[in-house]
Design an enzyme around this catalytic site. Structure first.
Site, PDB file in Angstrom:
ATOM      1  N   HIS A   1      -3.123  -5.294   1.568  1.00 13.18           N
ATOM      2  CA  HIS A   1      -2.550  -5.541   2.891  1.00 13.18           C
ATOM      3  C   HIS A   1      -2.576  -7.040   3.232  1.00 13.18           C
ATOM      4  O   HIS A   1      -3.523  -7.521   3.860  1.00 13.18           O
ATOM      5  CB  HIS A   1      -3.348  -4.793   3.963  1.00 13.18           C
ATOM      6  CG  HIS A   1      -3.197  -3.306   3.919  1.00 13.18           C
ATOM      7  ND1 HIS A   1      -2.261  -2.642   4.671  1.00 13.18           N
ATOM      8  CD2 HIS A   1      -3.857  -2.367   3.202  1.00 13.18           C
ATOM      9  CE1 HIS A   1      -2.348  -1.343   4.434  1.00 13.18           C
ATOM     10  NE2 HIS A   1      -3.311  -1.146   3.541  1.00 13.18           N
TER      11      HIS A   1
ATOM     12  N   CYS B   1       0.826  -1.201   0.000  1.00 10.80           N
ATOM     13  CA  CYS B   1       0.000   0.000   0.000  1.00 10.80           C
ATOM     14  C   CYS B   1       0.869   1.263   0.000  1.00 10.80           C
ATOM     15  O   CYS B   1       1.473   1.596  -1.003  1.00 10.80           O
ATOM     16  CB  CYS B   1      -0.982  -0.041   1.170  1.00 10.80           C
ATOM     17  SG  CYS B   1      -2.388   1.090   0.978  1.00 10.80           S
TER      18      CYS B   1
ATOM     19  N   GLU C   1      -0.856  -8.509   5.431  1.00  4.61           N
ATOM     20  CA  GLU C   1      -0.652  -8.667   6.880  1.00  4.61           C
ATOM     21  C   GLU C   1      -1.949  -8.616   7.663  1.00  4.61           C
ATOM     22  O   GLU C   1      -1.999  -9.036   8.832  1.00  4.61           O
ATOM     23  CB  GLU C   1       0.327  -7.598   7.402  1.00  4.61           C
ATOM     24  CG  GLU C   1      -0.238  -6.208   7.607  1.00  4.61           C
ATOM     25  CD  GLU C   1      -0.437  -5.400   6.329  1.00  4.61           C
ATOM     26  OE1 GLU C   1      -0.871  -4.235   6.427  1.00  4.61           O
ATOM     27  OE2 GLU C   1      -0.165  -5.930   5.214  1.00  4.61           O
TER      28      GLU C   1
END
Length: 211
Positions: A171, A81, A173
């Site tokens: 994302h 991002c 994560e």
């Protein structure tokens, strides 16, 4: 994946989530806040957050030049991002650029504001289907010919690889899937192995010359 020491840029943004994912895979994480933190890492993660703020803090902390040098020198890099925006050679809807080591043009906030965030799943080259969480995300408007396009969503480029750099619009994560981070750690370990082999071969050559 053990014994991989990975730096996570920790100036601003969602760095804790990356650390948690990497640690669960057996990596050792170092939070990068100053130039000395870069010593001895085998890879680095540039997290999501506010790219403008992160760019300013890179300069203020003295990290900008040494970080750019390490990435340009081959340090395995995973950028998500805002991290993708930091790497981009050009930001299509902004006159500003940051590290500029990844030959792509990105569009900031390409999917709109926070309310336009969404979750989907798509195939990533070399990995397979992955969940993708987009939050005020950019996408890549153009990639140079030597940049490998890894994934598209809705016709837009959302994942690329260029030499040692992996850039993602989304994302990984924040999902429960470790696929992206596992893949990145493998890249880090392969790079470390190649570096050790090169060093070992060089030492052998010197020994033969001495003999």
């Amino acid at each position: 994946m053990r014994n991989s020491r990975i730096g996570v840029l920790a100036l601003q943004g969602a760095f804790i989530e990356h650390e948690q994912m990497l640690t669960s895979l057996g990596a050792v994480c170092t939070e990068i806040r100053q130039p000395s933190d870069l010593i001895g890492i085998g890879g680095i993660v540039l997290p999501g957050g506010e790219s403008t703020v992160q760019g300013q803090l890179l300069h203020k902390s003295g990290l900008f030049a040494p970080l750019k040098e390490k990435i340009a020198g081959g340090l395995p890099t995973l950028a998500t991002c805002a991290g993708l925006i930091l790497l981009a050679e050009e930001i299509g809807n902004s006159p500003a650029t940051h590290l500029g080591t990844l030959p792509v043009i990105v569009k900031r906030n390409a999917y709109g504001r926070q309310l336009a965030s969404f979750v989907t799943e798509a195939s990533v080259t070399g990995i397979g289907n992955c969940p993708m969480i987009f939050i005020r995300a950019p996408y890549i408007e153009h990639a140079a010919e030597n940049v490998e396009i890894l994934a598209k969503v809705g016709g837009n480029i959302v994942a690329v690889r260029y030499e040692n750099q992996i850039g993602l619009s989304f994302h990984p994560e924040l999902s429960e899937s470790p696929k992206i981070h596992e893949w990145f750690l493998t890249k880090c370990q392969n790079t470390a192995f190649s570096t050790r082999q090169h060093s070992l071969n060089g030492s052998r050559d010197q020994l033969h010359l001495a003999l």
